[in-house]
Design a protein around this motif. Structure first.
Motif, short mmCIF file in Angstrom:
data_model
loop_
_atom_site.label_atom_id
_atom_site.label_comp_id
_atom_site.label_asym_id
_atom_site.label_seq_id
_atom_site.Cartn_x
_atom_site.Cartn_y
_atom_site.Cartn_z
N SER A 135 0.85 -1.19 0.00
CA SER A 135 0.00 0.00 0.00
C SER A 135 0.88 1.23 0.00
O SER A 135 2.01 1.22 0.52
N ASN A 136 0.37 2.30 -0.60
CA ASN A 136 1.07 3.59 -0.54
C ASN A 136 0.11 4.71 -0.22
O ASN A 136 0.39 5.87 -0.51
N VAL A 137 -1.05 4.36 0.36
CA VAL A 137 -2.01 5.38 0.78
C VAL A 137 -1.41 6.15 1.96
O VAL A 137 -0.86 5.56 2.89
N ASP A 138 -1.49 7.45 1.91
CA ASP A 138 -0.86 8.28 2.94
C ASP A 138 -1.51 8.02 4.31
O ASP A 138 -2.69 8.22 4.50
N LEU A 139 -0.70 7.58 5.25
CA LEU A 139 -1.17 7.39 6.63
C LEU A 139 -0.45 8.36 7.57
O LEU A 139 -0.27 8.09 8.74
N THR A 140 0.00 9.47 7.03
CA THR A 140 0.54 10.60 7.78
C THR A 140 1.85 10.35 8.50
O THR A 140 2.12 10.98 9.47
N ALA A 141 2.62 9.38 8.15
CA ALA A 141 3.96 9.28 8.75
C ALA A 141 4.70 8.06 8.30
O ALA A 141 5.74 7.75 8.85
N SER A 142 4.19 7.34 7.33
CA SER A 142 4.93 6.18 6.85
C SER A 142 6.21 6.65 6.18
O SER A 142 6.23 7.67 5.49
N ASN A 143 7.29 5.92 6.40
CA ASN A 143 8.57 6.29 5.81
C ASN A 143 8.78 5.48 4.53
O ASN A 143 8.51 4.29 4.49
N GLY A 144 9.32 6.15 3.52
CA GLY A 144 9.46 5.50 2.23
C GLY A 144 8.16 5.62 1.44
O GLY A 144 7.24 6.36 1.80
N ASN A 145 8.04 4.89 0.36
CA ASN A 145 6.88 4.99 -0.52
C ASN A 145 5.80 3.97 -0.21
O ASN A 145 4.62 4.23 -0.43
N TYR A 146 6.18 2.79 0.27
CA TYR A 146 5.23 1.70 0.46
C TYR A 146 5.37 1.09 1.84
O TYR A 146 6.40 1.23 2.51
N TYR A 147 4.32 0.38 2.23
CA TYR A 147 4.32 -0.40 3.47
C TYR A 147 3.41 -1.60 3.24
O TYR A 147 2.68 -1.69 2.23
#
Length: 287
Positions: free
Chosen positions: A158-170
């Protein structure tokens, strides 16, 4: 009677110290920064950290462990040496604090002056002899697989913005009444010597409980030691967090000739519409 006398003497000494040191010098320590170590050539992955405390020595005398940022009085003055060590909340237990062994201390020579404040913004980096295994979800071939027999839900990019994920994907898992369980494990087998410091670092954003475990693979069989629960956060308050999980004792207690994987297990929390589990920057770190 002896106890009363000792208390009186201690109180008298303390009072005398306070009266004679009305003008301390002050030390202000700001939040930690983690910088890259060029000798590691990027092996550290994303430089996320949660060094929430600092262990302070002045002239090699222990002052204490304090939550950053902080400002403390020192009954010292003149040329002084500061040594400040990054401290983490071990295994997510707030009462258990530990100097993180894989990063460098911050050291500085200062001059302490009465009624004046020395302000320090400590910086650290991983030690050059640290070993890493990293899954940061930035490569299409991830090293985590869902168990085909027991996992109803699946881990997805996923790459939906969750307001603090680092990098492009998680990695993201959605649990509900149909996809009510998630079981997954890392695919790479790591050979970690017994007795060395070893930690798992995880960045996580979750509204559903998820359990971490250490799988040992040896000639005698496969064992999954379920270890730490990362508690689900309230939907309106959920945010990215970072946890440091110590694995040293689990490795020591494993059979000889073991290799190791990480496992993740979650069951849908009843009473919710859905459960969200997001993971990023999963690191096994050891010497």
């Amino acid at each position: 009677m002896r106890f009363i006398v000792l208390v009186f003497i201690s109180f008298f000494i303390f009072s005398s110290c306070v009266k004679n040191n009305l003008d301390p010098s002050w030390l202000q320590v700001n939040d930690w920064a983690l910088e890259s170590n060029l000798a590691l050539s990027g092996e550290e992955g994303e430089l996320t950290q949660n060094f929430s405390n600092a262990k302070v020595f002045v002239n090699d005398q222990l002052i204490g462990i304090f939550e950053t940022p902080f400002r403390i009085p020192l009954l010292l003055e003149g040329a002084s040496n500061l040594k400040i060590f990054p401290v983490v909340i071990n295994n997510g237990i707030s009462a258990t604090k530990k100097v993180y062994p894989f990063v460098e201390r911050y050291e500085l020579d200062v001059t302490l002056v009465k009624n004046e404040t020395v302000e320090v913004s400590p910086v650290t980096r991983y030690n050059s002899n640290t070993n890493f295994w990293v899954e940061d979800f930035e490569d299409i071939n991830i090293s985590i697989e869902n168990d085909p027999n027991t996992s109803a839900a699946t881990l997805q990019f996923s790459n939906v913005d969750l307001t603090a994920s680092n990098g492009n994907y998680y990695g993201k898992v959605i649990l509900n009444e149909v996809d009510s369980s998630w079981v997954a494990y890392t695919t790479d087998e790591l050979y970690i010597p017994k007795g060395v410091d070893v930690f798992l670092e995880v960045d996580y954003f979750n509204t559903n409980d998820v359990y971490q475990g250490l799988i040992s693979v040896s000639p005698s069989g496969v064992t999954n030691n379920v270890n730490i629960r990362m508690n689900g956060q309230g939907l309106g308050e959920v945010k990215w967090k970072k946890i440091y999980i110590e694995l040293k004792e689990l490795v020591i207690g494993s059979p000889n000739q073991s290799s190791f994987k990480q496992s993740f297990i979650a069951n849908f929390d009843n009473g919710e519409i859905e459960g969200i589990i997001c993971l990023d920057n999963i690191k096994v770190v050891w010497f």
